[in-house]
Structure formats: structure tokens, C-alpha cells
Scaffold this motif. Sequence first.
Motif, PDB file in Angstrom:
ATOM      1  N   THR A   1     -11.682   0.667  -2.696  1.00 43.11           N
ATOM      2  CA  THR A   1     -11.382  -0.761  -2.783  1.00 43.11           C
ATOM      3  C   THR A   1     -12.135  -1.365  -3.963  1.00 43.11           C
ATOM      4  O   THR A   1     -11.601  -2.201  -4.709  1.00 43.11           O
ATOM      5  CB  THR A   1     -11.776  -1.478  -1.479  1.00 43.11           C
TER       6      THR A   1
ATOM      7  N   THR B   1       0.069   1.081  -3.960  1.00 43.91           N
ATOM      8  CA  THR B   1      -1.358   1.360  -4.034  1.00 43.91           C
ATOM      9  C   THR B   1      -1.675   2.842  -3.812  1.00 43.91           C
ATOM     10  O   THR B   1      -2.477   3.428  -4.549  1.00 43.91           O
ATOM     11  CB  THR B   1      -2.123   0.510  -3.000  1.00 43.91           C
TER      12      THR B   1
ATOM     13  N   TYR C   1       0.836  -1.200   0.000  1.00 42.55           N
ATOM     14  CA  TYR C   1       0.000   0.000   0.000  1.00 42.55           C
ATOM     15  C   TYR C   1       0.873   1.254   0.000  1.00 42.55           C
ATOM     16  O   TYR C   1       0.646   2.196  -0.765  1.00 42.55           O
ATOM     17  CB  TYR C   1      -0.916   0.004   1.222  1.00 42.55           C
TER      18      TYR C   1
ATOM     19  N   GLN D   1      -7.648  -2.867   0.749  1.00 43.75           N
ATOM     20  CA  GLN D   1      -7.470  -2.147  -0.508  1.00 43.75           C
ATOM     21  C   GLN D   1      -6.181  -2.566  -1.199  1.00 43.75           C
ATOM     22  O   GLN D   1      -6.148  -2.789  -2.417  1.00 43.75           O
ATOM     23  CB  GLN D   1      -7.454  -0.636  -0.240  1.00 43.75           C
TER      24      GLN D   1
ATOM     25  N   HIS E   1      -5.841  -4.520  -4.810  1.00 48.27           N
ATOM     26  CA  HIS E   1      -5.000  -3.942  -5.857  1.00 48.27           C
ATOM     27  C   HIS E   1      -3.936  -4.940  -6.308  1.00 48.27           C
ATOM     28  O   HIS E   1      -3.715  -5.141  -7.511  1.00 48.27           O
ATOM     29  CB  HIS E   1      -4.341  -2.661  -5.337  1.00 48.27           C
TER      30      HIS E   1
END
Length: 544
Positions: free
Chosen positions: A268, A177, A173, A212, A216
Motif C-alpha cells: 500500500t 491494482t 483491485y 491498497q 492506487h
Amino acid sequence: MPTDRQPRTTRIVRVRTGCWTCRRRKKKCDEVRPICGGCSRNELGCSWPTIIPGRRNSGPENEASKDNADLRRFSLPETIDVHEAMRLSTSPGSRRHSSSISSIGSPSVTASDDLDEPMAQNESTDRRNSSSGNTNNDDLSIIQRAHVGNVVPRTMSMLPGYDPESYQLLSHYLSTTADCMANGSTPINPFLVQIVPLAFSSDLLLQLVITQSAAHRAFRRRDETDAVAHSHYSKAIKLFRHGVTEFIEGKEPNPLMLLVGALLMCFTETAKGDMTGTIFDHLSAANTLLVKLLAQSDTAVPRELKDFVIEYYSYTATVSMISIDARLSGQLFLNFELEQRARELLQTQYVGNLCGCWLELLLLIPCIFDLGRQWMMDDGPATIPTADDMAMFASIQAQILRWSPYPFVVSEVYLAGLIFQQAMLIYLYTSLGGYEHTSDGIYNGLIQTAVTEAMTYLVELSPEARINSGLCWPIAVVGSCLSKPEQQDCLRTRLVAMATHFGLGNMQRTLLLLEVMWQLPQSEAGPWNICRTMQENQIWISFA
């Protein structure tokens, strides 16, 4: 070897009431709290055992098991100062990525540290080879495989119950992300500076951030059956429902965490490529929560965070309206109060990582949607617009034509603003049905001009530029009007390149939708047929 050196005859007594760090290093601890002298002198993290009244924890078995348990935990600071993160993210050394929040952490230990025992040199070497100084071999290998520079430090007790896979997802993340979600309009990435500190104060938000990231990563791998992503998604839904229940029952008076949670769930779905319209459920929840949040003072919620949440919601709500069929629902996710708060941002020439410099254009989408509602509901022959319809049409057209990107933004943001402007004109020109019902509608020439200009701007913009993460909406609007095979091929190639580079599901779903629309008769083209095509083919996209 010196002959006068005498062997040690007295046994060294180690206390079992010192800090864990001194115990691990087999050093004598002076037991000064909260940071003992040895840890302070050597700049080490100082942690203490939990003392349970009436229970001894000094036995060798208990002590060994506690040591092993602590070694398996991650080392991250309990809190992250938001202002410090913002300062670091704008420093020259971090301008490449706004993720310099990762540089916040404990100071590293080097060979020059003044260690007070002969074992100091070896321990110093061990610490230089470890990102935390308190990890075992398995955790060390995990950290080395991940982007170590993007792992946010934290105390050992703050992530109980999270497995090593979660740490990898957190690193993903921070390094990937968050960059893909923000369009790069500003050097400060709010998905790092605003979301990450909140996540480390809320189990719900931390789980949503990890979820999330998992969604991804799964899409980038083209693995729709990713068990890790499905598992985290299930946990996130369960936690969110529990939070909503507590809020309804009055157990949680602060709507901030739930609101940010609902918006994170929207994105998400963006990462997954929402195929069922789930994002509208999250938007409905966010609407009520945002109204309650705006009633709180700026002292309760920092102004920067409140502005980002307003932008976050306004962007998601407006670009998602094109997916709503007014024949089934008349719901507008941006009411008057929320629109006014968003317009207050325009007075400061607001530039955001979601709405870029075109927030003013996005706020016109509900007006155009309301104007074209009658044409979405009426399948019969076209009727003549009323005088009020034409007056509203002219007013909106003037606002779009008068708009221009801020001159101080970078070239990529400027080009993206021009693309949005042309897409807004197309959306407006097709709202009164002139293009939808007749092949040579009154505004057909204006539409083709806007399509040509938008395609010209898209060619100038690299498909790998970060600003593309927010361009699915105008691309879908422009693409829905393309009839020439060469233009369709150009847009197809672009969307494939974008989906490959960013790994966001909504880019791939946008291409899937356009491929279906390009097979339809020209009379069924245009942005007002997007919702119908979605419904008939069960392709639901938020375009956020």
C-alpha cells in the motif's frame, strides 16, 4: 381471447415462511432447505431469513424492510476455492490476465431456463440484465460502471457495513491494482489467487485490499487529498493495530492473516509512494510474524501460499535495504533462517511475480550491504580494505558474474534479470568506496561498463511491460551513477512513462529522488548515497 376462460375467484395464499427469493418472485415456496425446489429448478440463489426466537418477522413492514435491505447487498459466494482459481487463471481463455478468478460464481440464468410461472420470461430478462439478480437500480449502475468480469461473487451477508464505493474499489483491485503489483513473470497472479481468497475470510485483509486499491486509484488520479483513500487507510491502520494487540495477548494464535496484512500494508505504501519510511515499521512486524508462520506445517498453511509469502517478504526486505542508513540502524530484515527458507526456493528454479527469476541476486544484497556498512558510517578519507573485505568482495562478484536468467522464462523477464545483474555489480563495485571518494576510483571503469549495459537492456524493454513494476530498485542504482545529460533524459522519460502507465507512487518517487541526485557533485553520486539523499530531502522510498 378465449371466451371459455373463467376469471380466478379464489385468492392465492402466499406463505410468509418461504425463502427470500420465492418471496421476491411472489412464488410459492416448498420450504425445502437449504435450497428450495423453485430455486433449485431455476438455478437461483436461495437465501433464508434469520429466525429470532420469540419474535415474529412476518409483518408486511418487517418483510418489506428486509427485502429492501437484502436488495442493497452484493451477491458473492462465501468461499473461493484456491485450486479452482489457479486452474482458471492458467486456462487459455484467461492467459491475457490472471484475474480469471472472477469467473468463479453462480451460473447465469438464461431464457432457456425452465421457469414455472408466466412471469418467467420477464424475470429471465431481468436476470440477464443484472450481474447478480438481487441488486437494485443504484447497485446495478455501479456494477455496470465497474469491470463486471472482475467482481468476485459473494453471498449477501458477507460484506455488511461496506458502501458501494468499496465495491468499486474491490473491482478496481481485481481489474487493475493486482495486475500492476505483479510483474507478470508467471501466468498465475498471486495477488489474485492467493490474496483474494484470504481477504474474503478476514475483515482485516479485505479492508487492506480495498485500502491498497484506494491508494492506487488516488495516485492514478494524481489526487493526494482523496478523502476515500485517506478514510480507508485510517480504517486499515486501526484494524491492523487491533489485530496486533490480539496476537500479543494470545487471542489470535495464527500469524498468517497478520503477516499477509503487514505485507499488504508494505505494498500500500508502494502504491502511495511512501515518503516517510512507514514501510520499515510494517517490515519489522512482518519479520517476527513470518518466523512464527514458518514453524507451522504445510498442512496448516498451503505450500504455494507459504512460498509466495517467503518471496513477498524476501523481495520487499532486500530491495528496501538500500534505503537504510547504517550510521543510524544496523538492522537487517533478512536473518539467517529466513534467508535459508528463501534459498530453498532456488532449488526448484522458482520464478515469482515479485522476484522474477533473480531471487538469487536479491539474496546477495544483505551481504553487499554488510560489506559496505563501514563506508556508510565513515565520512573520513577512504581506507584500504582488509584482506577479509577483498575476499568477500571477490566471492560476491563471482556469484553475480556466474549468475544467468533461467532459459525458459519469457524475453521480458530475461531482460529484467540482466538489468538486475548489472545493477548488482554497480552496487558491489561502489561498496568499498572506490567510486564514492575519488572521481577515478579503482572500479570506475567497471561501473561505467555496467551502467552502459544496463541502459542498453532498458532501451530494449518497453516502459509499459508489466515487468517494470519490479524495476525501481535497479533503475535507482543505475540512475544514481548517471552523469551524461542524454542518459538522464532517457531514464527520466522512461520513469514518466512507467508512472503514467502503472500509476504506482514509487515510480514517481524514484524519479523525484534521481532528479535531486543529478544535481549533486559527482563525488556524492552512487547507490550508497541514496539513503543520505533521502534523509536530507525527506524522500523515503522502499523500491518494492
